[in-house]
Design a protein around this motif. Structure first.
Motif, short mmCIF file in Angstrom:
data_model
loop_
_atom_site.label_atom_id
_atom_site.label_comp_id
_atom_site.label_asym_id
_atom_site.label_seq_id
_atom_site.Cartn_x
_atom_site.Cartn_y
_atom_site.Cartn_z
N MET A 99 -41.77 34.30 -77.42
CA MET A 99 -41.40 35.02 -76.21
C MET A 99 -40.63 34.15 -75.22
O MET A 99 -40.59 34.46 -74.03
CB MET A 99 -42.68 35.55 -75.54
N PHE A 100 -40.03 33.07 -75.72
CA PHE A 100 -39.34 32.17 -74.78
C PHE A 100 -38.26 32.87 -73.99
O PHE A 100 -37.96 32.49 -72.87
CB PHE A 100 -38.74 30.98 -75.55
N THR A 101 -37.63 33.87 -74.57
CA THR A 101 -36.54 34.55 -73.86
C THR A 101 -36.95 35.93 -73.35
O THR A 101 -36.11 36.72 -72.97
CB THR A 101 -35.30 34.71 -74.76
N SER A 102 -38.24 36.21 -73.36
CA SER A 102 -38.65 37.59 -73.07
C SER A 102 -38.86 37.86 -71.59
O SER A 102 -39.04 38.99 -71.18
CB SER A 102 -39.96 37.90 -73.79
N VAL B 187 -45.89 25.05 -72.05
CA VAL B 187 -47.19 24.82 -72.66
C VAL B 187 -47.19 25.29 -74.12
O VAL B 187 -47.63 24.58 -75.03
CB VAL B 187 -48.29 25.55 -71.86
N PHE B 188 -46.66 26.48 -74.33
CA PHE B 188 -46.61 27.01 -75.69
C PHE B 188 -45.75 26.14 -76.59
O PHE B 188 -46.04 25.95 -77.77
CB PHE B 188 -46.09 28.45 -75.68
N LEU C 106 -45.25 22.89 -76.40
CA LEU C 106 -45.97 21.68 -76.79
C LEU C 106 -47.05 21.99 -77.82
O LEU C 106 -47.20 21.29 -78.83
CB LEU C 106 -46.60 21.02 -75.56
N LEU C 107 -47.81 23.06 -77.57
CA LEU C 107 -48.90 23.39 -78.49
C LEU C 107 -48.36 23.75 -79.87
O LEU C 107 -48.97 23.43 -80.89
CB LEU C 107 -49.71 24.55 -77.93
N THR C 108 -47.20 24.40 -79.89
CA THR C 108 -46.63 24.77 -81.17
C THR C 108 -46.31 23.54 -82.00
O THR C 108 -46.54 23.50 -83.21
CB THR C 108 -45.35 25.61 -80.95
N MET C 109 -45.78 22.54 -81.32
CA MET C 109 -45.46 21.31 -82.06
C MET C 109 -46.72 20.68 -82.63
O MET C 109 -46.69 20.05 -83.68
CB MET C 109 -44.73 20.34 -81.15
N ALA C 110 -47.85 20.88 -81.90
CA ALA C 110 -49.10 20.30 -82.40
C ALA C 110 -49.50 20.87 -83.76
O ALA C 110 -50.16 20.20 -84.55
CB ALA C 110 -50.21 20.53 -81.38
N VAL C 111 -49.10 22.12 -84.05
CA VAL C 111 -49.46 22.71 -85.34
C VAL C 111 -48.80 21.94 -86.48
O VAL C 111 -49.29 21.94 -87.62
CB VAL C 111 -49.05 24.20 -85.40
N ALA C 112 -47.69 21.27 -86.17
CA ALA C 112 -47.02 20.50 -87.22
C ALA C 112 -47.93 19.41 -87.77
O ALA C 112 -47.79 19.01 -88.92
CB ALA C 112 -45.73 19.90 -86.68
N VAL C 113 -48.88 18.94 -86.95
CA VAL C 113 -49.71 17.81 -87.40
C VAL C 113 -50.61 18.20 -88.57
O VAL C 113 -50.51 17.59 -89.64
CB VAL C 113 -50.52 17.23 -86.21
N PRO C 114 -51.48 19.21 -88.42
CA PRO C 114 -52.29 19.56 -89.59
C PRO C 114 -51.45 20.03 -90.78
O PRO C 114 -51.85 19.80 -91.94
CB PRO C 114 -53.21 20.68 -89.08
N ALA D 145 -39.70 25.65 -81.93
CA ALA D 145 -40.70 25.43 -80.90
C ALA D 145 -40.09 24.75 -79.68
O ALA D 145 -40.67 24.78 -78.60
CB ALA D 145 -41.84 24.59 -81.45
N THR D 146 -38.96 24.12 -79.88
CA THR D 146 -38.32 23.42 -78.78
C THR D 146 -37.67 24.44 -77.85
O THR D 146 -36.77 25.17 -78.24
CB THR D 146 -37.26 22.46 -79.31
N LEU D 147 -38.18 24.47 -76.63
CA LEU D 147 -37.80 25.50 -75.67
C LEU D 147 -36.28 25.67 -75.56
O LEU D 147 -35.75 26.76 -75.68
CB LEU D 147 -38.40 25.12 -74.32
N GLY D 148 -35.57 24.56 -75.37
CA GLY D 148 -34.13 24.66 -75.12
C GLY D 148 -33.37 25.17 -76.32
O GLY D 148 -32.54 26.08 -76.22
#
Lengths: 547, 164, 239
Positions: free
Chosen positions: A301-304, A313-314, A316-324, A368-371
């Motif tokens: 929803m970045f453009t919604s 916040v979303f 950063l958290l999305t990038m965290a999913v890359a870890v597991p 996941a990168t906002l820009g």
């Protein structure tokens, strides 16, 4: 499907009634296999029609309205009726009780009931197609879906709503079965990773699915009764619909993926003849993905019109999913390292999974990168990304599972050579179909558009060519697997010399799986190096099954 | 909890008096929440109401639903839903609370923005909100429906009427 | 994972126990599985209602005045009375579970009938409440020809409040009606003698469901009815 005369779950009773009223988790798995394959064919057909239509920049054989309906039906059918139930409902149902040494799922009647619920949902979906189709996209975004679309939105939404209940009941059954039905000695950390994957999946099914159920219900109420929930005209907030929708629908991606990851862990370990590397890490990363998956939905929803702070916040958290996710890939790679790797058909699919998931996962970090997402949002870049994850990875895992456990499920061997060819063909076709879409999206081709500028045509033609190869790659297994049911060699109990309770019992298993409750004394994946290549059994196996 | 007993299967059996006592507490809390809702607690109106509701829920879950005597996993499960719901509430609320009146990519703002600036209207019929455009400073006001600071002309607590 | 097969103690017994399904080892495993399954089901019910409560919260944040105006159209006395009625039904349900634990078939049926009685009172009251809303033009179902005509619609958000009022209480009432169907089934089950001190998961799970429905109402009452109690009347209060 007769076997060598011994009694098994397939030939113990006969007749349609014995199947439609069965409480055997294995037969219910087969029922799901039939249903899911049917919907896969329907969804695939629509995909192919879309790709053919996109060969030319201008419309050439379907109207734009029809085009909208086709991509919606492709999305609805593939998401709710193929990807979400595919591995859990078929292989989870069939294998989870056997893998933990149980006679059946905890709630056999509920299990059968959930199949009927699934089929009712499926027929509602087919009904929506027959009565004119839906044109909102599988996401049902408001206010278009609630106020403006003149198509069968209520019917299609109720199809997804009903299918959701099937998913919830399946998940509930998994969790209770895994908690309460394990055989003596089957501790949590002796469970195959396939079972861990299904446990994590079941959590998402139970905690996520009801939220989309209520969202779709509110949408149906708004459309049916005229109450204002998401309608800006009545003061509603359409962005709230997206929040509620993605609260489930993002974790739903992990419903599709986590069971597949479980499959890959089994296959990689078996065909590398090595214990899985980092068992605990893989097990806990499944749970981590399931829980983190609930915290990232806003990246859709970045453009919604969602606030920028929330977006950060979303992001950063999305990038965290890359870890597991990366933990799993590293562990699979480490499992293969210095292993005795053989390239049977299931292993080829598993390797395809890793390759395609790698691309799909990493492009997920781009998105996941906002820009960057502002640039490629709602373009073919997104389409390519999620097809890499959902088709490239999940369907590879699905086909890998089908090839790995087919001998166990049917008692028949399939021919190795066409299986290997089709595994390579699907990989090639897939990459050809979706790699150009990354480029298309980056260059600005929006998703869901019927027409496009001429300069995009070459890439679209590549994509359609790839989709055609992919279609052939899916068709070949359908042919030789059905062939094998009648003419395939009889499968031994353990054609791959694999470890796990399911390989200790006969193929196909008896109705209650185990004569007596097994007592588990060994750690999982107790593979001990390469097979002794001189034994008669192994030579025969190499010739017949390609171990 | 001295009125508790277990049957021969290790299951907890609550006595009649014990169940009655829980019922009495629940009814008492219902009247308490009615009473506190009638008082003007300012910002705390809704939190207090929710606190009492959570108290009642806890009583029902622990004693009527026997979670107090249940397995650890059931205890965990009975709060899992709350935890995941907090995810949903937290992020959507952070979003609507921090949406700028004008987003970089357009003038879209949340639908209630124009109306939020008017708290309790001084005239009975609320019309003509067009002139109240979204003001950034109003956005961070807490969601209490009647923050005292905004309305000096507010009447004393309890002077409202449910029935006229 | 090579495993040696060996008979587990008690494995052979269960063919003789009519209360034990074939795939369970013993009654305890069976009972715990049923309880766990029910709690997982309640977790999903919780998320289902939670989604609606989430939407409610967002809109209440958007439209504090509209929410207040809407709430003031509700009759708090009736709402509070209905809360007490539903709490009583929860109590009788707890008593039904107790009766099942103690093996009193008669007690189970009596208490369930009492629970159904309190539940019916609740629903009848709800019916009259709905009817009153209908008379006052507070039903926002435009496609059914029920326009939201009450003067309170001048307040932005008030109509949305009633969308949520009907959506949430309607969904709650639907769960009660489903509960009634389940009650009938439990009574039949009990009459057939299938509820014993050893095996009464059916009654216990019915209890869990009913208490859950009660909990939903415990939250709906303050969030819908009590909200407007303390503010100034916004508009058109007519009780």
């Amino acid at each position: 499907m007769s076997s060598d005369g011994t009694l098994n779950y397939l030939n113990v009773t006969h007749g349609l009634k014995s199947w439609l009223l069965t409480l055997d988790h294995k037969r219910i798995g087969i029922l799901y296999l039939i249903g899911v394959s049917m919907f896969f064919a329907v969804g695939g057909l629509f995909a192919l029609l879309l790709r053919v239509e996109l060969l030319t920049p201008e419309p050439w054989f379907i109207e734009s309205d029809t085009y909208n309906k086709f991509f919606t039906l492709h999305g609805v059918v593939m998401t709710f009726f193929f990807l979400i139930p595919s591995i859990p409902a078929i292989f989870g149902n069939f294998l989870v009780p056997i893998m933990i040494g149980a006679k059946d799922m905890a709630f056999p009647k509920l299990n059968l009931f959930s199949w009927y619920v699934y089929m009712v949902g499926g027929f509602l979906g087919v009904g929506a197609i027959a009565l004119g189709g839906v044109d909102t996209g599988w996401t049902f975004y408001t206010p278009y879906s609630s106020g403006y679309a003149s198509s069968q939105v209520i019917l299609a939404a109720s199809a997804a709503f009903v299918a959701g209940f099937s998913s919830i009941l399946t998940g509930l059954n998994f969790i209770v079965t895994i908690h309460k039905m394990r055989a003596p000695g089957m501790t949590w950390f002796r469970m195959p990773l396939f079972v861990w994957g299904h446990y994590a999946t079941a959590l998402i099914m139970i905690l996520g699915t009801p939220v989309i159920a209520v969202t779709l219900l509110l949408l149906m109420l708004e459309r049916g009764l005229g109450i204002g929930i998401f309608d800006p005209k009545l003061g509603g907030d359409p962005i709230l619909f997206q929040h509620l929708f993605w609260f489930y629908s993002h974790p739903a991606v992990y419903i599709m993926l986590l069971p597949g990851m479980g499959v890959i862990s089994e296959i990689i370990s078996c065909f590398s003849r090595k214990p899985i590397f980092g068992y605990n890490f893989i097990a806990f990363s499944s749970l981590a993905i399931a829980i983190l998956g609930f915290l990232v939905w806003g990246h859709h929803m970045f453009t919604s019109g969602q606030s920028v702070y929330t977006g950060v916040v979303f992001s950063l958290l999305t990038m965290a999913v890359a870890v597991p996710s990366a933990i799993k890939v590293f562990n699979w790679t480490a499992t293969m390292f210095k292993g005795s790797v053989s390239f049977s058909a299931p292993m080829l699919y598993a390797l395809g999974f890793i390759a395609l998931f790698l691309v799909g996962g990493l492009t997920g970090v781009f998105l996941a990168t906002l820009g960057l997402d502002i640039h490629v949002h709602d373009t073919y870049f997104v389409v390519a990304h999620f097809h890499f994850v959902m088709v490239g990875a999940t369907v590879s895992a699905y086909l890998g599972a089908l090839h790995f456990w087919w001998p166990k499920m049917t008692g028949r061997m399939y021919p190795q050579t066409p299986a290997r060819v089709s595994a390579l063909l699907t990989l090639f076709g897939f990459v050809l179909a979706f790699l150009p879409q990354f480029v298309l999206g980056y260059l600005g081709m929006p998703r869901r558009y019927h027409t496009y500028p001429d300069e995009f045509q070459l890439l679209h033609v590549f994509s359609t060519a790839g989709a055609s190869v992919l279609g052939v790659g899916f068709l070949i297994p359908a042919i030789y697997l059905v062939w094998s049911l009648f003419f395939g060699k009889l499968a031994p109990a353990n054609p791959w010399f694999a470890k796990g309770l399911e390989w200790d019992i006969q193929s196909p298993p008896t109705t209650f799986n185990f004569e007596e409750t097994p007592i588990v004394k060994e750690e999982p994946y107790a593979y001990d190096g390469p097979l002794p290549d001189n034994s008669e059994e192994v030579l025969k196996a190499g010739e017949n099954y390609g171990v | 909890m001295g009125h508790a007993a277990s049957d021969e299967h290790g299951l907890h059996v609550s006595s009649v008096e014990f169940n009655l006592r829980i019922l009495a507490s629940l009814i008492f809390l219902t009247f308490l929440t009615y009473a506190t809702a009638s008082m003007d607690l300012g910002y705390f109106d809704t939190p207090v109401a929710l606190l009492i509701a959570f108290g009642k829920t806890t009583l029902v879950i622990l004693y009527f639903m026997h979670v107090r005597w249940g397995s650890d996993y059931v205890k965990i499960l009975s709060v899992t839903g709350f935890v995941f719901l907090i995810f949903l509430f937290a992020f959507t609320l952070v979003d609507v609370g921090s949406r700028a009146p004008e987003q970089p990519w357009g003038k879209y703002t949340w639908p209630g923005a124009a109306h939020r600036t008017t708290m309790i209207p001084s005239v009975p019929v609320v019309t003509g909100h067009g002139e109240h455009d979204a003001h950034g400073d109003e956005h961070h006001a807490p969601s209490s429906t009647h923050s005292p600071g905004h309305h000096e002309d507010k009447e004393a607590p309890g002077s409202h009427a449910q029935g006229h | 994972m090579v495993s040696s097969s060996a008979a587990v103690a008690g494995h052979d017994d269960h063919h003789h126990n009519p209360h034990l399904a074939h795939h369970f080892e013993d009654l305890q495993q069976q009972r715990e599985s049923h309880a766990l399954g029910m709690w997982l089901f309640l977790a999903q019910e919780f998320m289902f209602f939670g989604g609606m409560f989430g939407a409610y919260t967002i809109y209440r944040y958007f439209y504090p005045v509209g929410w207040m105006a809407g709430s003031q159209q509700l009759n708090v006395t009736i709402g509070a009375a209905n809360t007490v009625v539903l709490l009583c039904s929860s109590f009788t349900m707890a008593m039904a579970v107790r009766a099942a634990q103690l093996g009193s078939k008669k007690g189970v049926i009596q208490q369930i009938l009492l629970t159904m009685f309190f539940g019916s009172v609740f629903l009848v009251v709800k019916y009259f409440e709905y009817y009153e809303k209908f008379e006052h033009g507070l039903m926002p179902f435009s496609t059914l020809g029920l326009e939201f005509t009450n003067v309170v619609k001048e307040v932005p958000g008030a109509q949305l409040f009633f969308s949520f009022y009907f959506g949430m209480t309607g969904m709650h009432a639907l769960h009660m009606v489903i509960g009634f169907g389940l009650f009938v089934w439990v009574i039949i089950h009990t009459l057939q003698g299938k509820v014993t001190p050893e095996k009464h998961s059916v009654v216990e799970n019915m209890g869990l469901y009913w208490h859950f429905v009660d909990i939903v109402w415990i939250f709906l009452f303050p969030l819908l009815y009590l909200l407007g109690l303390n503010g100034e009347p916004v508009i058109g209060v007519h009780h």
